[in-house]
Design a protein around this motif. Structure first.
Motif, PDB file in Angstrom:
ATOM      1  N   LEU A 285      -8.104 -35.593  17.335  1.00 33.86           N
ATOM      2  CA  LEU A 285      -7.836 -35.320  16.088  1.00 33.86           C
ATOM      3  C   LEU A 285      -6.795 -36.379  14.832  1.00 33.86           C
ATOM      4  O   LEU A 285      -5.701 -36.310  15.482  1.00 33.86           O
ATOM      5  N   LYS A 286      -7.668 -35.795  13.497  1.00 36.75           N
ATOM      6  CA  LYS A 286      -6.713 -36.958  12.396  1.00 36.75           C
ATOM      7  C   LYS A 286      -5.937 -35.793  12.169  1.00 36.75           C
ATOM      8  O   LYS A 286      -6.009 -34.659  11.626  1.00 36.75           O
ATOM      9  N   ALA A 287      -4.730 -36.252  11.751  1.00 37.67           N
ATOM     10  CA  ALA A 287      -3.609 -35.302  11.748  1.00 37.67           C
ATOM     11  C   ALA A 287      -3.708 -34.338  10.269  1.00 37.67           C
ATOM     12  O   ALA A 287      -4.502 -35.618   9.380  1.00 37.67           O
TER      13      ALA A 287
ATOM     14  N   ASP B 124      -6.562 -30.017  10.444  1.00 42.56           N
ATOM     15  CA  ASP B 124      -7.279 -30.272  11.691  1.00 42.56           C
ATOM     16  C   ASP B 124      -6.052 -29.160  12.963  1.00 42.56           C
ATOM     17  O   ASP B 124      -6.487 -28.641  14.198  1.00 42.56           O
ATOM     18  N   VAL B 125      -5.959 -30.502  13.149  1.00 45.87           N
ATOM     19  CA  VAL B 125      -4.315 -30.656  13.909  1.00 45.87           C
ATOM     20  C   VAL B 125      -3.471 -29.091  13.606  1.00 45.87           C
ATOM     21  O   VAL B 125      -3.304 -28.412  15.065  1.00 45.87           O
TER      22      VAL B 125
ATOM     23  N   GLY C 293       1.214 -31.239  17.942  1.00 46.26           N
ATOM     24  CA  GLY C 293       0.372 -31.877  17.231  1.00 46.26           C
ATOM     25  C   GLY C 293      -0.227 -32.787  17.891  1.00 46.26           C
ATOM     26  O   GLY C 293      -0.964 -33.749  17.802  1.00 46.26           O
ATOM     27  N   GLY C 294       1.232 -33.858  18.436  1.00 50.59           N
ATOM     28  CA  GLY C 294       1.091 -35.604  18.504  1.00 50.59           C
ATOM     29  C   GLY C 294      -0.032 -35.007  19.663  1.00 50.59           C
ATOM     30  O   GLY C 294      -0.868 -36.336  20.051  1.00 50.59           O
ATOM     31  N   GLN C 295       0.003 -35.132  20.360  1.00 48.05           N
ATOM     32  CA  GLN C 295      -0.937 -34.556  21.711  1.00 48.05           C
ATOM     33  C   GLN C 295      -2.212 -35.053  21.123  1.00 48.05           C
ATOM     34  O   GLN C 295      -3.461 -34.818  21.734  1.00 48.05           O
ATOM     35  N   LEU C 296      -2.379 -33.613  20.352  1.00 52.37           N
ATOM     36  CA  LEU C 296      -3.345 -33.431  19.903  1.00 52.37           C
ATOM     37  C   LEU C 296      -4.480 -34.762  18.929  1.00 52.37           C
ATOM     38  O   LEU C 296      -5.586 -35.170  19.360  1.00 52.37           O
ATOM     39  N   VAL C 297      -3.878 -35.253  18.346  1.00 51.09           N
ATOM     40  CA  VAL C 297      -4.350 -36.727  17.657  1.00 51.09           C
ATOM     41  C   VAL C 297      -4.147 -37.542  18.417  1.00 51.09           C
ATOM     42  O   VAL C 297      -5.241 -38.082  18.756  1.00 51.09           O
ATOM     43  N   ALA C 298      -3.432 -37.804  19.323  1.00 45.76           N
ATOM     44  CA  ALA C 298      -2.917 -39.017  21.030  1.00 45.76           C
ATOM     45  C   ALA C 298      -5.025 -38.162  21.479  1.00 45.76           C
ATOM     46  O   ALA C 298      -5.450 -38.509  22.312  1.00 45.76           O
ATOM     47  N   LYS C 299      -5.990 -37.145  21.440  1.00 48.40           N
ATOM     48  CA  LYS C 299      -6.923 -36.950  22.041  1.00 48.40           C
ATOM     49  C   LYS C 299      -8.424 -37.088  20.484  1.00 48.40           C
ATOM     50  O   LYS C 299      -8.933 -36.522  21.267  1.00 48.40           O
TER      51      LYS C 299
END
Length: 394
Positions: free
Chosen positions: A350-352, A355-356, A342-348
């Motif tokens: 996405l809002k935590a 959605d993540v 999930g952290g990698q998706l936030v870095a891309k």
């Protein structure tokens, strides 16, 4: 049979803790009894080494403590002391005779008569005693001949043995499935006629015997016999046929997967989670066993590796074996870890939050569907899913 029968050599006979224990009890006051003698004569490994002695339990404790051997009064009312000698664990039980029995438990009195102790045991092949030093076997009821013939026979009157302890009905069949080729006709008839006595037993005791029976070498043949004779009807009327269990046993053997009692119990029951739940509760199985029993009844709805990823290997193997799927494919499979977080998706971008989690599930679903591709492919899937998620929020 004439002459003296000697116990064959076995690893356990040379254990230093056993010699020390026997010495503490004194010459002529200890014999190996039951399973260790039976199994050693059959050439199979034995787990527990039990000794019988004419000493009363208090004397046993005194003798062991005097020799520096730890004595634990685990079943002192019934004459059993657990001895820990050189870090080896043994059970030492005083010779006994039954005073009263009610089919579930016995009140015993201690004796110094070896034959009297043997006479209260269930089967001839369990009433064998061996001298620790010489290996000479004392056989009071023809147990050696029965063992050689793979014949399971009650000591004395089968109906009386069953009246003393109703669990002996199930034990008769378990021993037949594990050690026997032939059942004593009188014993078989008594077990069938007294099957209703099983209803007086705790469901835990029934479950314990049944689960051990299910994985015995001749389980399919013996359970077939039990079904034919109506033995299960009083306590497990849901068991109606043997076909699924026979199929399962063949698949286990062909797949090189060890028999499992819960999986085999599932094969005896209708493929209905509600029935499995009812049986699991009635037998007072553990929560984990109940969940597994219910899971095993459900259909296979995914490729073997995907199923193992979602359920875990154990549950997936159960369903595949019961349905005829390829369980061998996942027998030694190690569940991979999704190379995305999930952290990698936030870095891309996405809002935590939801959605993540939703996007991570979508990535995982595609990764599973593509049979767990490498990190490069996961990165490409991730970019596609992130782009789609970002578009949806604009």
């Amino acid at each position: 049979m004439g002459g003296v029968t000697l116990l064959p050599p076995a690893e356990w006979r040379d254990r230093p803790g056993l010699a020390r224990l026997v010495a503490a009890l004194g010459a002529g006051n200890a014999r190996i009894v039951g399973g260790a003698v039976r199994d050693t004569l059959l050439g199979i490994e034995t787990a527990d080494i039990d000794l019988a002695t004419p000493h009363d339990p208090r004397t046993v404790i005194q003798l062991l403590e005097a020799a520096g051997i730890k004595a634990v009064p685990t079943g002192i009312d019934h004459g059993t002391i657990t001895a820990v000698s050189r870090d080896e664990v043994y059970e030492v039980t005083t010779l006994r005779r039954d005073v009263t029995t009610d089919g579930r438990r016995a009140t015993v009195a201690f004796t110094d008569d070896w034959r009297e102790d043997a006479a209260r045991r269930d089967f001839t092949i369990n009433a064998l005693y061996a001298e620790p030093a010489t290996g000479e076997i004392h056989d009071y009821f023809g147990g050696i001949a029965d063992l050689e013939a793979r014949h399971v026979r009650f000591i004395g009157d089968p109906y009386r043995r069953i009246a003393e302890d109703h669990l002996r009905i199930l034990r008769f069949f378990r021993f037949l499935a594990r050690f026997g080729d032939t059942a004593d006709p009188d014993g078989l008839e008594a077990c069938a006629e007294r099957a209703n006595d099983l209803m007086a037993l705790s469901r835990e005791r029934i479950a314990n015997e049944l689960l051990r029976l299910l994985v015995a070498p001749r389980a399919v043949e013996v359970i077939t016999l039990m079904i034919e004779r109506g033995v299960f009807v009083p306590v497990l009327p849901e068991i109606a046929g043997i076909a699924r269990l026979a199929d399962l046993a063949r698949r286990e053997a062909n797949s090189g997967i060890a028999p499992d009692p819960i999986r085999r119990l599932a094969a005896l029951l209708p493929a209905d989670p509600a029935v499995s739940a009812s049986v699991g509760a009635r037998l007072k199985l553990s929560n984990k066993q109940r969940q597994r029993l219910e899971s095993a009844t459900l259909p296979v709805d995914a490729e073997p590796h995907a199923l193992a990823y979602r359920l875990g290997t154990e549950l997936a193997v159960d369903r595949l074996l019961l349905s005829g799927g390829d369980a061998a494919a996942i027998r030694d499979w190690t569940r991979p870890k999704l190379p995305m977080s999930g952290g990698q998706l936030v870095a891309k971008g996405l809002k935590a939050g939801p959605d993540v989690a939703k996007t991570l599930r979508a990535i995982e679903d595609r990764w599973i569907a593509e049979q767990f591709p490498d990190a490069a492919r996961v990165a490409a899937i991730t970019d596609e899913e992130v782009a789609q998620a970002l578009d949806a929020t604009r």
